[in-house]
Design a protein around this motif. Structure first.
Motif, short mmCIF file in Angstrom:
data_model
loop_
_atom_site.label_atom_id
_atom_site.label_comp_id
_atom_site.label_asym_id
_atom_site.label_seq_id
_atom_site.Cartn_x
_atom_site.Cartn_y
_atom_site.Cartn_z
N ALA A 96 -21.29 66.57 -7.10
CA ALA A 96 -22.44 65.66 -7.12
C ALA A 96 -22.17 64.42 -6.28
O ALA A 96 -23.07 63.89 -5.61
N LEU A 97 -20.93 63.93 -6.29
CA LEU A 97 -20.59 62.77 -5.47
C LEU A 97 -20.69 63.11 -3.98
O LEU A 97 -21.07 62.25 -3.16
N ASP A 98 -20.35 64.35 -3.62
CA ASP A 98 -20.55 64.78 -2.23
C ASP A 98 -22.03 64.85 -1.91
O ASP A 98 -22.47 64.45 -0.81
N LYS A 99 -22.82 65.35 -2.85
CA LYS A 99 -24.27 65.42 -2.64
C LYS A 99 -24.84 64.01 -2.46
O LYS A 99 -25.79 63.81 -1.69
N ALA A 100 -24.26 63.05 -3.18
CA ALA A 100 -24.73 61.66 -3.07
C ALA A 100 -24.57 61.16 -1.65
O ALA A 100 -25.45 60.47 -1.10
N LYS A 101 -23.45 61.49 -1.02
CA LYS A 101 -23.22 61.07 0.38
C LYS A 101 -24.23 61.73 1.31
O LYS A 101 -24.77 61.07 2.22
N GLU A 102 -24.49 63.02 1.09
CA GLU A 102 -25.46 63.73 1.93
C GLU A 102 -26.85 63.14 1.81
O GLU A 102 -27.61 63.08 2.78
N LEU A 103 -27.20 62.69 0.59
CA LEU A 103 -28.55 62.18 0.32
C LEU A 103 -28.66 60.67 0.50
O LEU A 103 -29.75 60.12 0.36
N GLY A 104 -27.55 60.01 0.78
CA GLY A 104 -27.55 58.56 0.92
C GLY A 104 -27.63 57.83 -0.40
O GLY A 104 -27.90 56.62 -0.45
N LEU A 105 -27.37 58.54 -1.49
CA LEU A 105 -27.45 57.94 -2.81
C LEU A 105 -26.17 57.21 -3.21
O LEU A 105 -26.11 56.60 -4.28
N ASP A 106 -25.16 57.28 -2.33
CA ASP A 106 -23.93 56.54 -2.60
C ASP A 106 -24.04 55.08 -2.19
O ASP A 106 -23.16 54.27 -2.48
N GLN A 107 -25.14 54.73 -1.51
CA GLN A 107 -25.41 53.34 -1.13
C GLN A 107 -26.27 52.70 -2.22
O GLN A 107 -27.44 53.04 -2.38
N LEU A 108 -25.69 51.80 -2.96
CA LEU A 108 -26.38 51.22 -4.10
C LEU A 108 -27.51 50.30 -3.68
O LEU A 108 -27.38 49.53 -2.72
N THR A 109 -28.61 50.36 -4.43
CA THR A 109 -29.70 49.42 -4.21
C THR A 109 -29.35 48.09 -4.85
O THR A 109 -28.41 47.99 -5.65
N ASP A 110 -30.12 47.07 -4.49
CA ASP A 110 -29.89 45.75 -5.12
C ASP A 110 -30.07 45.82 -6.63
O ASP A 110 -29.34 45.17 -7.39
N GLU A 111 -31.03 46.63 -7.07
CA GLU A 111 -31.30 46.77 -8.49
C GLU A 111 -30.12 47.44 -9.20
O GLU A 111 -29.71 47.01 -10.29
N GLN A 112 -29.58 48.48 -8.58
CA GLN A 112 -28.43 49.16 -9.16
C GLN A 112 -27.22 48.24 -9.24
O GLN A 112 -26.51 48.20 -10.24
N GLN A 113 -27.00 47.50 -8.16
CA GLN A 113 -25.86 46.58 -8.13
C GLN A 113 -26.01 45.50 -9.19
O GLN A 113 -25.04 45.13 -9.86
N ALA A 114 -27.22 45.01 -9.35
CA ALA A 114 -27.47 43.97 -10.36
C ALA A 114 -27.22 44.52 -11.76
O ALA A 114 -26.67 43.83 -12.63
N SER A 115 -27.61 45.78 -11.98
CA SER A 115 -27.39 46.41 -13.29
C SER A 115 -25.90 46.57 -13.57
O SER A 115 -25.44 46.33 -14.69
N ILE A 116 -25.15 46.97 -12.56
CA ILE A 116 -23.70 47.12 -12.70
C ILE A 116 -23.06 45.77 -13.01
O ILE A 116 -22.22 45.64 -13.91
N ASP A 117 -23.48 44.75 -12.25
CA ASP A 117 -22.93 43.40 -12.47
C ASP A 117 -23.23 42.92 -13.89
O ASP A 117 -22.36 42.32 -14.54
N GLU A 118 -24.44 43.18 -14.34
CA GLU A 118 -24.82 42.73 -15.68
C GLU A 118 -23.98 43.43 -16.75
O GLU A 118 -23.49 42.79 -17.69
N THR A 119 -23.80 44.74 -16.60
CA THR A 119 -22.98 45.50 -17.56
C THR A 119 -21.54 45.02 -17.54
O THR A 119 -20.93 44.80 -18.60
N TYR A 120 -21.01 44.84 -16.34
CA TYR A 120 -19.60 44.41 -16.21
C TYR A 120 -19.41 43.02 -16.82
O TYR A 120 -18.50 42.80 -17.63
N ASN A 121 -20.26 42.09 -16.42
CA ASN A 121 -20.10 40.70 -16.90
C ASN A 121 -20.33 40.60 -18.41
O ASN A 121 -19.63 39.85 -19.10
#
Length: 413
Positions: A96-121
């Motif tokens: 699935a991680l390989d598929k993410a690269k093929e589909l460009g889904l390994d590049q996080l959106t601003d919304e995804q990054q914000a969600s990760i930051d919120e969870t981490y913090n």
């Protein structure tokens, strides 16, 4: 080569002696390292070790309050089945991680990054509130200790217990976000129609009704399966209560007397003698309740039972009836059986104090479709999406194995 190995072994022995560690301890550590270094999955040039699988398995099980030891305790056959399924899922995630690269889904959106930051913090903030006082207390007790070292040790131990490392925790969150995005990409077109939901409701209602009419005690099994309840036996309702508690000394004596023998004479005397100490407050609550004051506010002000503070029980009530198996308060079910209409109330006195119990909703018979259709639809959709995802990942696994890109060794785990 052999010479270098002998020199390395000799140096290792010297270090062991100088460090004061026993050879047995070091042998155990080495054996554990070797065990965890076993390759369990080979995929496209990437090796996944037993240690890697253990970490991911710990994450998965800890999220549901379970553990590897708990899974092993259910039996060898069940553990083997779970282990093989989990290793296969780990392999599917690599693909699935390989598929993410093929589909460009390994590049996080601003919304995804914000969600990760919120969870981490948020997680780190919670851990700080938990462990900073503990680390400081250790330093206060022994000033030779370093606060940062003690604090990081506590955080590391906690995260390790959940299958994470402090250094890679954010990376794990990123990986989980990418995997979720890949899954969403492949299952987003799965739907459940309203007609299918209605048909499922009618079918499941007939089954539950038939089972309960034949054997009403079946309801406790149905309830334990955590499925959607569509039919309730006679006598079921949602209730809330307020506990006006005895003082701690009375509670202790009453509980001891209640547990001592089958003769409740002493127990009944203790609570009867103590009841006048709380009766004025009981009368006060009942008067306010009769005057129409909000019962939730009365719970907030008077209640001493921690179980009634938790939502949605606090605002909606708990499901109780003649076959309830999760009620341990003496006389509670008998008291509930006296309630016949919404707003009815009754009281019972136990070793804890006086419970004022009120009926909030009658449940006997079928649950109306409109009350459960959204729950049924979301459940059906989730099941159908998981089925679709399994079908897709099974195809990936088979294709990768046939191409010689994937090998799995579950027997090594």
């Amino acid at each position: 080569m052999i010479h270098r190995r002998l020199i390395a072994l000799a140096l290792g022995l010297l270090l062991l002696i100088a460090g004061g560690c026993s050879l047995v301890e070091k042998d155990e550590e080495l054996a554990e390292q070797l065990e965890n270094s076993k390759t369990i999955i080979e995929y496209n040039g990437t090796a996944v070790t037993k240690g890697d699988i253990t970490k991911q398995m710990t994450q998965y099980l800890a999220a549901s309050g379970s553990s590897i030891d708990s899974m092993k305790s259910v039996g060898e056959d069940s553990w083997k089945m779970f282990k093989e399924m989990f290793i296969t899922q780990c392999a599917a995630n690599l693909i699935a991680l390989d598929k993410a690269k093929e589909l460009g889904l390994d590049q996080l959106t601003d919304e995804q990054q914000a969600s990760i930051d919120e969870t981490y913090n948020s997680t780190m903030s919670t851990l700080e509130s938990m462990f900073a006082p503990v680390a400081q207390a250790a330093v206060d007790k022994d000033p030779s200790l370093d606060y940062d070292t003690e604090y990081q040790k506590l955080v590391k131990n906690y995260l390790n217990s959940a299958g994470y490392d402090p250094e890679t925790f954010r990376d794990d969150l990123v990986k989980q976000t990418i995997l979720a995005a890949v899954k969403e990409h492949f299952i987003k077109d799965v739907i459940v129609t309203d007609e299918e939901v209605r048909s499922n409701y009618d079918l499941m209602l007939d089954i539950q009704k038939s089972n309960i009419e034949q054997s009403p005690e079946y309801f406790s099994l149905q309830e334990s399966l955590s499925g959607t309840i569509l039919y309730y036996p006679k006598g079921y309702m949602k209730v809330r209560h307020i506990l006006i508690a005895f003082d701690e000394d009375t509670k202790s004596k009453a509980l001891k007397a209640y547990s001592a023998t089958d003769d409740n004479t002493e127990y009944e005397k203790i609570i009867a003698d103590a009841l006048p100490t709380i009766q004025p407050k009981v009368d006060e609550v009942i008067a306010k309740m009769k005057a129409g004051e909000d019962f939730t506010e009365l719970i907030n002000e008077y209640n001493s039972d921690a179980s009634m503070i938790i939502e949605p029980t606090r605002s909606e009530g708990q499901v109780v009836g003649p076959y309830s198996t999760n009620v341990t308060i003496p006389g509670y079910l008998d008291a509930v059986a006296k309630l016949t209409a919404v707003g009815d109330y009754t009281t019972i006195t136990t070793y804890s104090g006086c419970y004022i119990i009120r009926c909030e909703k009658l449940l006997e018979g079928p649950v109306p479709y409109d009350e459960v259709k959204d729950t049924l639809k979301s459940g059906m959709l989730a099941d159908r999406q998981e089925s679709k995802w399994s079908e897709i990942t099974d195809g990936w696994i088979e294709e990768a194995q046939n191409a010689g890109k994937l090998k799995m060794y579950p027997d090594r785990y």
